[in-house]
Motif scaffolding. Structure first.
Motif, PDB file in Angstrom:
ATOM      1  N   ILE A  94     -12.275  17.600  18.557  1.00 10.81           N
ATOM      2  CA  ILE A  94     -10.874  17.484  18.228  1.00 10.81           C
ATOM      3  C   ILE A  94     -10.807  17.204  17.226  1.00 10.81           C
ATOM      4  N   HIS A  97      -0.090  23.327  27.886  1.00 11.88           N
ATOM      5  CA  HIS A  97      -1.329  23.736  27.122  1.00 11.88           C
ATOM      6  C   HIS A  97      -1.197  25.174  26.899  1.00 11.88           C
ATOM      7  N   ASP A 140      -3.880  11.597  28.587  1.00 17.39           N
ATOM      8  CA  ASP A 140      -3.224  12.635  29.002  1.00 17.39           C
ATOM      9  C   ASP A 140      -4.258  13.355  28.097  1.00 17.39           C
ATOM     10  N   VAL A 141      -5.779  13.522  27.691  1.00 22.27           N
ATOM     11  CA  VAL A 141      -6.182  14.512  26.714  1.00 22.27           C
ATOM     12  C   VAL A 141      -7.394  14.830  27.367  1.00 22.27           C
ATOM     13  N   LEU A 170      -9.552   8.271  21.306  1.00 26.12           N
ATOM     14  CA  LEU A 170     -10.754   8.727  22.057  1.00 26.12           C
ATOM     15  C   LEU A 170     -12.402   8.963  21.738  1.00 26.12           C
ATOM     16  N   SER A 197       2.859  22.334  20.310  1.00 26.82           N
ATOM     17  CA  SER A 197       1.926  22.752  19.649  1.00 26.82           C
ATOM     18  C   SER A 197       1.465  24.179  19.140  1.00 26.82           C
ATOM     19  N   LEU A 201      -4.474  18.678  18.610  1.00 29.27           N
ATOM     20  CA  LEU A 201      -3.371  17.372  18.468  1.00 29.27           C
ATOM     21  C   LEU A 201      -2.446  17.548  17.546  1.00 29.27           C
ATOM     22  N   ALA A 223      -4.201   9.583  24.853  1.00 28.98           N
ATOM     23  CA  ALA A 223      -5.982   9.799  25.085  1.00 28.98           C
ATOM     24  C   ALA A 223      -6.279  10.129  26.412  1.00 28.98           C
ATOM     25  N   GLY A 235      -1.710  13.502  16.213  1.00 24.14           N
ATOM     26  CA  GLY A 235      -2.823  13.367  16.953  1.00 24.14           C
ATOM     27  C   GLY A 235      -3.599  13.042  16.217  1.00 24.14           C
ATOM     28  N   ILE A 287      -9.493  21.457  20.908  1.00 25.99           N
ATOM     29  CA  ILE A 287      -8.848  20.212  21.750  1.00 25.99           C
ATOM     30  C   ILE A 287      -7.880  20.453  20.175  1.00 25.99           C
ATOM     31  N   SER A 298       1.887  17.129  23.359  1.00 26.47           N
ATOM     32  CA  SER A 298       1.857  15.829  23.889  1.00 26.47           C
ATOM     33  C   SER A 298       3.024  15.309  24.571  1.00 26.47           C
TER      34      SER A 298
END
Length: 275
Positions: free
Chosen positions: A123, A47, A108-109, A136, A66, A59, A106, A129, A57, A87
């Protein structure tokens, strides 16, 4: 002579390839305030953090990384704390033996938010994403302030066949090259791609009931020349989420963030700035 040259120039412009048929180069990320690998959820999530303010954030899409947000970050970081993450299994992040799923990604986020000490975040999601962003909002609503969901699908049948579109095939070729360049397991693309294909064949399953439970502000966004997600599925998502906004961006496709980066960024800023 001037009129002939001007006419030729106009003709050349008219014959130029429309931007929705082009796949611009993947941008580089700007220098981050901080970046690294977060040991969360049994894996390492790469990240980077930019700017300060309300957390946002970002995604990326399936098979991507990224870097695809490179055209948006600097402007957004002028007003917000922008966090990008690869991800699980994508880009510079690792994965474990668990099958890939939107539910797992999700979590993981949320785990990265805990690692960074973020109680709540907006988000911005593109493709996979965006699906994760909607998941989420459904399953972790207290942690999410709003969702800008670009090019999500609600179910596998909401997609056109991925291997039948020239532009998406070019993206698939690029994704393989970027995986080899960025991944800590550069020889593992074949297995990673198989896992992604299995996930896409059976997921997501965003029902009208689940979407109807979303209580945070959402914009459902897509390009007017979208070549991956069926328009009726985009409309289904927008119609199912209470008070959701629907935005169809002009003259762009599934890769709007690359094809019309200023337009894409302006729309994010407008959404984030709404009360």
């Amino acid at each position: 002579m001037y009129s002939l040259i001007a006419g030729a120039a106009s003709l050349g412009t008219a014959m130029a390839e429309p931007r929705w048929e082009m796949l611009p180069e993947t941008p580089d990320l700007p220098a981050a305030g901080r970046q690294g690998e977060a040991p969360v959820n049994g894996i390492k999530i790469w990240h980077a953090v930019y700017g300060s303010g309300e957390p946002v954030i970002m995604l990326h899409g399936g098979l991507g990384n990224s870097n695809y947000w490179g055209n948006q970050i600097s402007t957004l970081a002028g007003s917000y704390q922008v966090i990008v993450m690869d991800s699980r299994g994508h880009g510079r992040s690792t994965r474990d033996e668990r099958p890939l799923s939107y539910d797992l990604m999700a979590t993981d986020v949320v785990a990265l938010m805990d690692f960074l000490g973020l109680q709540k975040a907006a988000i911005v999601g593109w493709s996979d994403g965006a699906i994760i962003g909607l998941k989420l909002a459904i399953d972790h609503a207290k942690r999410i302030s709003r969702v800008f969901a670009f090019a999500a699908n609600s179910k596998p049948s909401g997609l056109y066949p991925l291997d039948q579109n020239v532009l998406f095939k070019a993206y698939l070729d690029r994704a393989r090259e970027e995986y080899v360049k960025l991944s800590p397991t550069p020889g593992g693309y074949g297995d990673f791609r198989e896992q992604m294909d299995r996930m896409w064949e059976s997921q997501p399953n965003l029902t009208a009931e689940a979407l109807g439970s979303i209580a945070v502000p959402v914009w459902v966004v897509d390009g007017d020349h979208e070549e991956v997600v069926r328009r009726e599925d985009t409309l289904f998502i927008a119609d199912s989420i209470p008070a959701a906004g629907l935005l169809i961006q002009p003259e762009v496709s599934h890769f709007s963030l690359l094809q019309g980066p200023e337009q894409f960024t302006d729309h994010i800023l407008h959404f984030l700035g709404r009360e």
